[in-house]
Scaffold this active site. Structure first.
Site, PDB file in Angstrom:
ATOM      1  N   GLY A  57      -7.608  83.730  96.762  1.00 51.51           N
ATOM      2  CA  GLY A  57      -8.323  83.210  97.936  1.00 51.51           C
ATOM      3  C   GLY A  57      -9.037  84.344  98.624  1.00 51.51           C
ATOM      4  CB  CYS A  84      -5.451  87.343  93.310  1.00 52.70           C
ATOM      5  SG  CYS A  84      -6.526  88.389  94.294  1.00 52.70           S
ATOM      6  CE1 TYR A  85      -4.527  85.077 101.441  1.00 49.00           C
ATOM      7  CE2 TYR A  85      -3.235  83.264 100.545  1.00 49.00           C
ATOM      8  CZ  TYR A  85      -3.714  83.972 101.637  1.00 49.00           C
ATOM      9  OH  TYR A  85      -3.374  83.586 102.903  1.00 49.00           O
ATOM     10  CG  HIS A 168      -8.408  87.114  89.503  1.00 53.29           C
ATOM     11  ND1 HIS A 168      -8.189  85.979  90.246  1.00 53.29           N
ATOM     12  CD2 HIS A 168      -8.716  88.079  90.381  1.00 53.29           C
ATOM     13  CE1 HIS A 168      -8.375  86.240  91.520  1.00 53.29           C
ATOM     14  NE2 HIS A 168      -8.695  87.519  91.639  1.00 53.29           N
ATOM     15  CD  GLU A 170      -7.810  83.432  87.824  1.00 57.38           C
ATOM     16  OE1 GLU A 170      -6.820  84.078  87.428  1.00 57.38           O
ATOM     17  OE2 GLU A 170      -8.244  83.510  88.985  1.00 57.38           O
ATOM     18  CG  ASP A 225     -19.927  62.210  83.121  1.00 60.32           C
ATOM     19  OD1 ASP A 225     -19.612  62.949  82.176  1.00 60.32           O
ATOM     20  OD2 ASP A 225     -20.402  62.626  84.190  1.00 60.32           O
ATOM     21  CE  LYS A 364     -20.900  66.391  81.864  1.00 61.19           C
ATOM     22  NZ  LYS A 364     -21.424  65.346  82.745  1.00 61.19           N
TER      23      LYS A 364
END
Ligand code: XMP
Length: 508
Positions: A57, A84-85, A168, A170, A225, A364
């Site tokens: 964050g 992190c945060y 991070h 990710e 979609d 998606k």
């Protein structure tokens, strides 16, 4: 009831990271959802997650009013991973110390692994991605430091059920990031069984339960979609589904035929194909102002859709291709808040249908994977985003059947050449635009007076920002010469090199 599907809650502290973390967890075959950091301990208990990730964050945990989690959540004995945060928050809330250290760390940083459970088996030295100005200088009681960097003495630390990393995992720049997330899931005893096949099975039973013996309708737009939503619902309830495809005449070359071919003939879905080209062209006669044009197309679309669906007796359910990013408001106080969203060209609120939204928990790329698994063709599964008003907003000024025909041909060549060059999947959107001007040229010995065609191709992650695609000159050259030679009415080709902002992706 079937056995519990493991679920990871990603607590959102107001940055973009939460979505990426959720996607990485899903790539590791565990379902994950983003929730507000304000979730109470009771709400967490009700959801009963298998694990919790505290995301990064933008704030400092040291300021007053910094977002925190309900401290009783730490007592639930649910495995927690702080990133992190989130790592700093764990330190702060459990009695460690977070300080502003001698220097922040941004970008690629060398991590020195000391030991521990989470990073077991990983190289002692590795590249990680950092973005912090605070750091943990003292870990809480019961925790051990498992890695450090030059400016972060506790770049990773852990206790029995709680693990934390300052970097991070990710982001793709962190070499062993995905491995670290997978390792955390494994040491937390979370079974990694969530796949697109399980999503399909789960949704099929949910759709059957919701619709029962009722009748559902689905508006097909030609986009991925609504196509995947329709195919999934059809798999669940078969002939209880009727699709409505309003052909506005403003679609790309052959796209209308392809929708009919795919759904009616290949998938065997009951389809009402409304050929409304003439109605749209007559409505658009004389309209040149972009917003008036958009509104006219939108209103007529709804009228025609209502007319067509009104003839389907006892239809109580409306299938919509709402996706997960449509319903999460990243960084909002209540991440579960639902944005009202209509994918079918904006259907009115007062239509009395119950919504069926089988894709509402998917990103998606997951929707594309479901589409492939359901046997939809690549041309639909990998289709680019396409605006509801279609070519109507790519023809500057009045829309006429002649201009649509010219634009369809030029647009087809642009995409065909990109596909041949193997660049189509790298590019977010690529298309041709037909402006309302003509210029002088010469072909053979003849003077010409024709339309220019503008090629627009952009790279983007989410359409909020975009950059013009660096298409190689030889590909641009083939597009240009083919358009001039093959499309009567166009005598000049230009390439739009405007990013967004300041430009928009579309021209109107
Ligand atoms: P802009 O032109 O605003 O477009 O940069 C951002 C993204 O939105 C799409 N777009 C639309 N989609 N109805 C839609 O359903 C519209 O009226 C519309 N206008 C733009 C555009 O193609 C791009 O992906």
């Amino acid at each position: 009831m079937s056995e519990k599907i493991p679920k990871i809650l990603v607590f959102d502290f107001g940055a973009q990271y939460a979505q990426l973390i959720a996607r990485r967890v899903r790539e590791a075959n565990v379902y994950s959802e983003i929730v507000s950091h304000e979730l109470s301990v009771d709400q967490v208990q009700e959801i009963d997650p298998s694990g919790i990730i505290l995301s990064g964050g933008p704030k400092s945990v040291r300021i007053d009013g910094a977002p925190i989690i309900d401290p009783r959540i730490y007592e639930l004995n649910i495995p927690i991973l702080g990133i992190c945060y989130g790592a700093q928050l764990i330190a702060q809330q459990l009695g460690g110390t977070v300080s502003q250290f001698d220097a922040g760390e941004y970008g690629r940083t060398t991590l020195n692994v000391i030991g521990g459970e989470l990073l077991a088996g990983q190289p002692k030295e590795q590249d990680v991605w950092m973005s912090h100005f605070d750091c943990v200088t003292e870990v809480p009681e019961g925790f051990t430091v498992t890695a450090s960097t030059q400016h972060a003495p506790a770049a990773a630390f852990e206790s029995n059920r709680v693990h934390a990393v300052q970097y991070h995992p990710e982001v793709s720049h962190t070499e062993y990031g995905q491995k670290t997330i997978e390792r955390w899931l494994d040491i937390s005893g979370i079974s990694r069984t969530w796949t697109m096949t399980s999503v399909i099975d789960e949704q099929i039973s949910a759709i059957r339960q919701q619709v029962g013996t009722g009748r559902a309708i689905c508006g097909l737009s030609g986009g991925v979609d609504s196509a995947v939503a329709a195919a999934l619902v059809h798999k669940a309830i078969g002939s209880q589904l009727t699709c409505v495809f309003v052909d506005t005449g403003l679609m790309r070359k052959n796209e209308g035929e392809q929708v009919v071919e795919t759904f009616q003939k290949t998938q065997g879905i009951e389809l009402i194909h409304v050929r409304a080209e003439e109605e749209f062209f007559s409505k658009l006669k004389g309209i040149t102002e972009p917003e008036t044009k958009r509104k006219a197309i939108g209103e007529l679309f709804i009228r025609i859709f209502e007319r067509a669906s009104g003839g389907i007796e006892d239809a109580h359910f409306l299938v919509q291709g709402t996706l997960y990013p449509d319903i999460i408001e990243s960084g909002s106080k209540h991440a579960a808040t639902i944005k009202s969203h209509h994918n079918v060209g904006g259907l009115p609120e007062d239509m009395e249908f119950e919504l069926v939204e089988p894709l509402r928990s998917l990103f998606k790329d997951e929707v594309r994977a479901v589409g492939k698994e359901l046997g939809l063709p690549d041309e639909i599964v990998y289709r680019q985003p396409f605006p509801g008003p279609g070519l109507g907003v790519r023809i500057i000024g009045e829309v006429t059947p002649d201009k649509v025909a010219i634009l369809q041909e030029a647009d087809f060549i642009v995409r065909d050449e990109l596909e041949k060059a193997g660049l189509d999947r790298e590019i977010w959107q690529s298309f041709a635009v037909l402006p309302d001007i003509r210029s002088v040229g010469v072909m053979g010995d003849e003077r010409t007076y024709g339309y220019p065609c503008i090629i627009r191709a952009v790279t983007s992650e989410d359409a909020m920002t975009a950059d013009w695609a660096r298409i190689p000159y030889d590909v641009l050259e083939s597009m240009s010469s083919r358009i001039i030679n093959e499309v009567a009415g166009i005598n000049r080709v230009v390439y739009d090199i405007t990013s967004k902002p300041p430009g928009t992706i579309e021209w109107e």
